[in-house]
Design a protein around this motif. Structure first.
Motif, PDB file in Angstrom:
ATOM      1  N   GLY A   5       0.808  -1.214   0.000  1.00 29.65           N
ATOM      2  CA  GLY A   5       0.000   0.000   0.000  1.00 29.65           C
ATOM      3  C   GLY A   5       0.839   1.260   0.000  1.00 29.65           C
ATOM      4  N   ASP A  85      -3.349   4.705   1.283  1.00 30.36           N
ATOM      5  CA  ASP A  85      -3.931   3.587   2.033  1.00 30.36           C
ATOM      6  C   ASP A  85      -3.794   3.836   3.532  1.00 30.36           C
ATOM      7  OD1 ASP A  85      -4.682   1.626  -0.092  1.00 30.36           O
ATOM      8  OD2 ASP A  85      -2.558   1.822  -0.581  1.00 30.36           O
ATOM      9  N   VAL A 112      -9.396   6.224   5.398  1.00 33.05           N
ATOM     10  CA  VAL A 112      -8.233   5.351   5.619  1.00 33.05           C
ATOM     11  C   VAL A 112      -7.635   5.649   6.997  1.00 33.05           C
ATOM     12  CG1 VAL A 112      -7.757   5.252   3.148  1.00 33.05           C
ATOM     13  CG2 VAL A 112      -6.586   6.967   4.566  1.00 33.05           C
TER      14      VAL A 112
END
Length: 293
Positions: A5, A85, A112
Motif C-alpha cells: 500500500g 492507504d 483510511v
C-alpha cells in the motif's frame, strides 16, 4: 498473504517528513535542510519484504501558494490525500494545525487509517508531551498518536510495525528491488539543489532549479553536466561568487554526496543560466516535472 500500500506523509514545512521517510527507507532519497519548502516534488521511497511492500510518499510542506511553482507543489499534496492507504500526519512540538485549513479538514474526513506523529519529542519535557497528546486527540480524534524522533529513530520502528499491520492485502506495486520511482538524474538535481539551499541565503535557493544535461555512466566514473537555473542576472552572479568560488563549493559538496549515492567516482561540471520567471511559467514548470492543472 501479501500486503502492499501507499503510506503518504503530510505536514507543515520543516516538521521532519523527509527525515522520517529516509529513516524508513534506509537511504537518503529526500533532501533535508533547515529551510522551508526544501521538498518540491512527491517522492516515493519503497520498502519491500517477502510478504509486504510499503510505498512511502514524501510530499512538500503545506503552505498557502503564492506563485505557480507553489501551486504545483500543493497539487502533489492533494494527490497524496487521494491515493493513500494510510496517511501519516506529522507535526512538531508546539505546532497548531496545517497552514491550509482545507487540508486539515480533509484529515478528519478520510476513511483510511491516520497515524498522527508528534516529532522532535527529544527536544522537550514530559509535561509538554502530555499537553500535546491531549491537544491532538481533541483536534484529530480518529487518529492514532505516536511520539517520535525521526532524526534519532525513536519509536520509528513501532510506527513501521503498525503500518505493516494496517496495510491492505495486495500484490506489490513495484519490483521488489526497486527503491524509488524517480530516475537517477532526479537525485543528481536534488543533491545539487540541497547544496544550494545550504550555501546561499534569502531568496536565492527558492529562485533556483537544477537540470542535468548529461549523465554519462561508465564502470569507473560518472560524468555529470548540470545547469543551475536562476531568475535574474544578479542571482547568477551570487551563485557563481567571486572568481567562481561559491559555485566551486557547491560542486565539491555535491560531488561528495553523489559519490556516496552512486558508489563510484563522480566528475561534475556546473553551469549557471538565467531562465527569467521560471517559477511562474507553465511551460518551464512542466519541463522541470511539475504538474499543472
Amino acid at each position: 498473504m501479501h500486503k502492499a500500500g501507499f503510506v503518504n506523509i503530510i505536514g507543515n514545512p520543516n516538521v521532519g517528513k523527509s527525515t522520517l521517510m529516509n529513516a524508513f527507507v534506509g537511504e537518503k532519497l529526500s533532501i533535508i535542510t533547515s529551510k522551508a519548502q526544501t521538498t518540491r516534488h512527491r517522492i516515493f521511497g519503497i520498502v519491500s519484504g517477502d510478504d509486504f511492500q510499503v510505498v512511502f510518499s514524501d510530499t512538500p510542506g503545506i503552505i498557502k501558494p503564492s506563485y505557480a511553482l507553489q501551486s504545483s507543489m500543493m497539487d502533489f499534496v492533494k494527490s497524496a490525500f487521494e491515493d493513500a492507504d494510510i496517511l501519516l500526519y506529522m507535526v512538531e512540538i508546539g505546532e497548531k494545525e496545517l497552514k491550509d485549513e482545507v487540508f486539515f479538514k480533509r484529515i478528519n474526513q478520510l476513511e483510511v487509517p491516520v497515524l498522527l506523529l508528534i516529532n522532535k519529542v527529544d527536544t522537550t519535557e514530559q509535561s509538554v508531551l502530555e499537553e500535546q497528546v491531549a491537544y491532538w486527540k481533541a483536534k484529530v480524534p480518529r487518529a492514532e498518536i505516536y511520539l517520535i524522533s525521526a532524526l534519532r529513530h525513536f519509536q520509528t520502528e513501532e510506527v513501521f510495525n503498525r503500518i505493516l499491520e494496517l496495510l491492505p492485502e495486495s500484490e506489490a506495486f513495484f519490483p521488489k528491488d526497486q527503491l524509488t520511482d524517480k530516475p537517477e538524474r532526479f537525485f543528481v538535481n536534488e543533491i545539487i539543489r540541497e547544496k544550494i539551499l545550504l550555501n546561499y541565503k534569502k531568496e536565492i535557493p527558492y529562485s533556483v532549479e537544477v537540470e542535468t544535461e548529461s549523465f554519462a555512466d561508465s564502470e569507473q566514473i560518472l560524468h555529470i553536466r548540470a545547469v543551475i537555473m536562476v531568475e535574474r542576472d544578479s542571482q547568477k552572479g551570487i551563485i557563481i561568487g567571486h572568481k567562481g568560488e561559491a559555485l566551486k563549493r557547491v560542486g565539491m559538496a555535491a560531488r561528495t554526496d553523489l559519490e556516496k549515492f552512486f558508489g563510484k567516482q563522480v566528475h561534475i561540471e556546473l553551469f549557471v543560466k538565467v531562465n527569467k520567471d521560471w517559477r511562474s511559467n507553465a511551460r518551464q514548470l512542466r519541463r522541470f516535472g511539475y504538474d499543472l492543472n
